[in-house]
Motif scaffolding. Structure first.
Motif, PDB file in Angstrom:
ATOM      1  N   HIS A  43      -4.519   9.471  -3.643  1.00  0.00           N
ATOM      2  CA  HIS A  43      -3.882   8.704  -5.013  1.00  0.00           C
ATOM      3  C   HIS A  43      -4.899   7.566  -5.172  1.00  0.00           C
ATOM      4  O   HIS A  43      -5.709   7.042  -4.312  1.00  0.00           O
ATOM      5  CB  HIS A  43      -2.637   7.929  -4.321  1.00  0.00           C
ATOM      6  CG  HIS A  43      -2.229   6.928  -5.494  1.00  0.00           C
ATOM      7  ND1 HIS A  43      -2.027   5.470  -4.753  1.00  0.00           N
ATOM      8  CD2 HIS A  43      -1.808   6.873  -6.659  1.00  0.00           C
ATOM      9  CE1 HIS A  43      -1.757   4.848  -5.729  1.00  0.00           C
ATOM     10  NE2 HIS A  43      -1.511   5.647  -6.888  1.00  0.00           N
ATOM     11  N   CYS A  58      -5.698   4.421  -8.570  1.00  0.00           N
ATOM     12  CA  CYS A  58      -5.214   3.700  -9.711  1.00  0.00           C
ATOM     13  C   CYS A  58      -6.117   3.209 -10.371  1.00  0.00           C
ATOM     14  O   CYS A  58      -7.127   2.741  -9.980  1.00  0.00           O
ATOM     15  CB  CYS A  58      -4.257   2.721  -9.139  1.00  0.00           C
ATOM     16  SG  CYS A  58      -3.500   1.592 -10.601  1.00  0.00           S
ATOM     17  N   ASP A 100      -7.414   0.792 -13.180  1.00  0.00           N
ATOM     18  CA  ASP A 100      -7.201  -0.330 -13.892  1.00  0.00           C
ATOM     19  C   ASP A 100      -8.175  -0.736 -14.887  1.00  0.00           C
ATOM     20  O   ASP A 100      -9.163   0.021 -15.277  1.00  0.00           O
ATOM     21  CB  ASP A 100      -6.834  -1.612 -12.975  1.00  0.00           C
ATOM     22  CG  ASP A 100      -7.836  -1.855 -12.203  1.00  0.00           C
ATOM     23  OD1 ASP A 100      -9.217  -1.419 -12.380  1.00  0.00           O
ATOM     24  OD2 ASP A 100      -7.825  -2.427 -11.099  1.00  0.00           O
ATOM     25  N   GLU A 134      -1.626   5.852 -12.827  1.00  0.00           N
ATOM     26  CA  GLU A 134      -1.709   6.474 -11.331  1.00  0.00           C
ATOM     27  C   GLU A 134      -2.081   7.820 -11.533  1.00  0.00           C
ATOM     28  O   GLU A 134      -1.755   8.800 -12.286  1.00  0.00           O
ATOM     29  CB  GLU A 134      -0.193   6.159 -10.897  1.00  0.00           C
ATOM     30  CG  GLU A 134       0.238   4.712 -10.862  1.00  0.00           C
ATOM     31  CD  GLU A 134      -0.145   3.788 -10.005  1.00  0.00           C
ATOM     32  OE1 GLU A 134      -0.828   4.435  -8.750  1.00  0.00           O
ATOM     33  OE2 GLU A 134      -0.304   2.779 -10.095  1.00  0.00           O
ATOM     34  N   TYR A 135      -2.694   8.296 -10.520  1.00  0.00           N
ATOM     35  CA  TYR A 135      -3.215   9.631 -10.274  1.00  0.00           C
ATOM     36  C   TYR A 135      -3.155  10.127  -8.964  1.00  0.00           C
ATOM     37  O   TYR A 135      -3.478   9.488  -8.025  1.00  0.00           O
ATOM     38  CB  TYR A 135      -4.781   9.644 -10.639  1.00  0.00           C
ATOM     39  CG  TYR A 135      -5.042   9.301 -12.235  1.00  0.00           C
ATOM     40  CD1 TYR A 135      -5.418  10.375 -13.076  1.00  0.00           C
ATOM     41  CD2 TYR A 135      -5.444   7.962 -12.424  1.00  0.00           C
ATOM     42  CE1 TYR A 135      -5.817  10.025 -14.641  1.00  0.00           C
ATOM     43  CE2 TYR A 135      -5.636   7.657 -13.850  1.00  0.00           C
ATOM     44  CZ  TYR A 135      -5.958   8.506 -14.544  1.00  0.00           C
ATOM     45  OH  TYR A 135      -6.327   8.477 -15.818  1.00  0.00           O
ATOM     46  N   TYR A 136      -2.673  11.370  -8.732  1.00  0.00           N
ATOM     47  CA  TYR A 136      -2.337  11.945  -7.469  1.00  0.00           C
ATOM     48  C   TYR A 136      -2.718  13.182  -7.348  1.00  0.00           C
ATOM     49  O   TYR A 136      -2.664  14.090  -8.438  1.00  0.00           O
ATOM     50  CB  TYR A 136      -0.676  11.989  -7.076  1.00  0.00           C
ATOM     51  CG  TYR A 136      -0.062  10.598  -6.793  1.00  0.00           C
ATOM     52  CD1 TYR A 136       0.122  10.225  -5.199  1.00  0.00           C
ATOM     53  CD2 TYR A 136       0.599   9.769  -7.814  1.00  0.00           C
ATOM     54  CE1 TYR A 136       0.574   8.863  -5.139  1.00  0.00           C
ATOM     55  CE2 TYR A 136       1.098   8.573  -7.509  1.00  0.00           C
ATOM     56  CZ  TYR A 136       1.150   8.191  -6.328  1.00  0.00           C
ATOM     57  OH  TYR A 136       1.823   7.077  -6.062  1.00  0.00           O
ATOM     58  N   PHE A 154       7.093   8.194  -9.549  1.00  0.00           N
ATOM     59  CA  PHE A 154       6.595   8.043 -11.097  1.00  0.00           C
ATOM     60  C   PHE A 154       7.994   7.619 -11.798  1.00  0.00           C
ATOM     61  O   PHE A 154       8.158   7.116 -12.690  1.00  0.00           O
ATOM     62  CB  PHE A 154       6.274   9.200 -11.774  1.00  0.00           C
ATOM     63  CG  PHE A 154       4.640   9.355 -11.443  1.00  0.00           C
ATOM     64  CD1 PHE A 154       3.754   8.150 -11.685  1.00  0.00           C
ATOM     65  CD2 PHE A 154       4.167  10.521 -11.117  1.00  0.00           C
ATOM     66  CE1 PHE A 154       2.369   8.174 -11.525  1.00  0.00           C
ATOM     67  CE2 PHE A 154       2.607  10.585 -10.980  1.00  0.00           C
ATOM     68  CZ  PHE A 154       1.987   9.635 -11.261  1.00  0.00           C
ATOM     69  N   ASN A 198      -0.333  12.940 -12.990  1.00  0.00           N
ATOM     70  CA  ASN A 198      -0.595  11.632 -13.512  1.00  0.00           C
ATOM     71  C   ASN A 198       0.359  11.025 -14.245  1.00  0.00           C
ATOM     72  O   ASN A 198       1.168  11.683 -14.814  1.00  0.00           O
ATOM     73  CB  ASN A 198      -2.153  11.409 -14.022  1.00  0.00           C
ATOM     74  CG  ASN A 198      -2.114  12.286 -15.581  1.00  0.00           C
ATOM     75  OD1 ASN A 198      -1.297  12.129 -16.379  1.00  0.00           O
ATOM     76  ND2 ASN A 198      -2.987  13.152 -15.499  1.00  0.00           N
ATOM     77  N   ASN A 199       0.487   9.722 -14.951  1.00  0.00           N
ATOM     78  CA  ASN A 199       1.499   9.319 -15.819  1.00  0.00           C
ATOM     79  C   ASN A 199       0.527   8.730 -17.044  1.00  0.00           C
ATOM     80  O   ASN A 199       0.931   7.818 -17.804  1.00  0.00           O
ATOM     81  CB  ASN A 199       2.244   8.100 -15.270  1.00  0.00           C
ATOM     82  CG  ASN A 199       1.475   6.909 -14.834  1.00  0.00           C
ATOM     83  OD1 ASN A 199       0.186   6.963 -14.680  1.00  0.00           O
ATOM     84  ND2 ASN A 199       1.942   6.027 -14.409  1.00  0.00           N
TER      85      ASN A 199
END
Length: 242
Positions: free
Chosen positions: A31, A33, A35, A48-50, A77, A176-177
């Motif tokens: 995971h 993130c 920013d 966010e990336y998983y 999520f 991801n979102n």
């Protein structure tokens, strides 16, 4: 088909960026993130990336464990989000095997949007926009029409991915979102993210194509990988909502 975001992990590590990783026997979950500080050199949108990474044997022998990890990530999520009427979209070309993950997955998810209101379950709608070459209509335009009609509270998009790194080919499920560009080969297609329609977007993908020296490569067992990963993703979505 979009680029796998696992490719960016090498860039982030070179910049001493923190990537959280948990390793298990045969698979791992990572995971990170992105920013405002890291998006410049990561060349990825904030969010966010998983990634669930697995070897070939574990993909077959530990499907349940991988599915549990995927459900955990999706629940993170979806925490504090309204999920009563999600729209699940399968991108890609169903006639091209390596680009058909989205359609294969939605075929394994239960649709309930057409049920009457007395059933107290989420109203899940499924949509496969196919590709412009088949419909003559850009995928984004078709998705936009469906969203305006159904007014879902959440969009989940599933697509095949391309990667520049052979070690990721067929060996990851990425979540991801930050959204996705349907039919990204068409330059004027628009991105679908949380700002596009004012609702959250979650993207799920599997790297199924290797992109090197402007050429695309797949493996002989790509169909097998699609069968198994679409089972995992489809079952995870069914368990998540039902």
């Amino acid at each position: 088909m979009k680029k796998a975001f696992m490719d960016v992990s090498k860039i982030l590590k070179n910049h001493r960026f923190q990537i959280d990783e948990k390793k298990y026997r045969g698979y791992s979950v990572s995971h990170f993130c992105v920013d405002y500080k890291s998006e410049r050199y990561a060349k990825r949108c904030r969010g966010e990336y998983y990634t669930i990474t697995f070897d070939y044997v574990s993909l077959h022998q530990k499907q349940k464990a991988i599915k549990r990890e995927l459900i955990k990530i999706l629940r993170l999520f979806l925490k504090n989000l309204k999920t009563s009427d999600p729209l699940i979209i399968g991108l890609g070309n169903s006639s091209i095997l390596c680009d058909s993950l989205g359609v294969h997955t939605t075929n394994k998810v239960m649709a309930t949007n057409h049920f009457t209101d007395f059933l107290n379950i989420p109203k899940v709608a499924l949509f496969n926009p196919e590709v412009t070459e088949k419909t003559g209509i850009r995928s984004f335009s078709l998705i936009e029409m469906v969203v305006k009609k159904l007014k879902p509270s959440l969009i989940i998009i599933i697509d095949s991915l391309a990667t520049n790194h052979p070690e990721y080919l067929n060996h990851c499920i990425e979540i991801n979102n930050t959204g996705i560009i349907p039919g990204s080969a068409i330059k004027d297609n628009k991105k679908i993210d949380g700002n596009t329609f004012g609702i959250p977007v979650i993207a799920i993908g599997v790297p199924l194509v290797l992109e090197m020296d402007k050429n695309m490569y797949t493996t002989p067992h790509v169909g097998e990988i699609i069968d198994v990963t679409s089972d995992i993703i489809g079952e995870a979505l069914n368990e998540l909502f039902f």
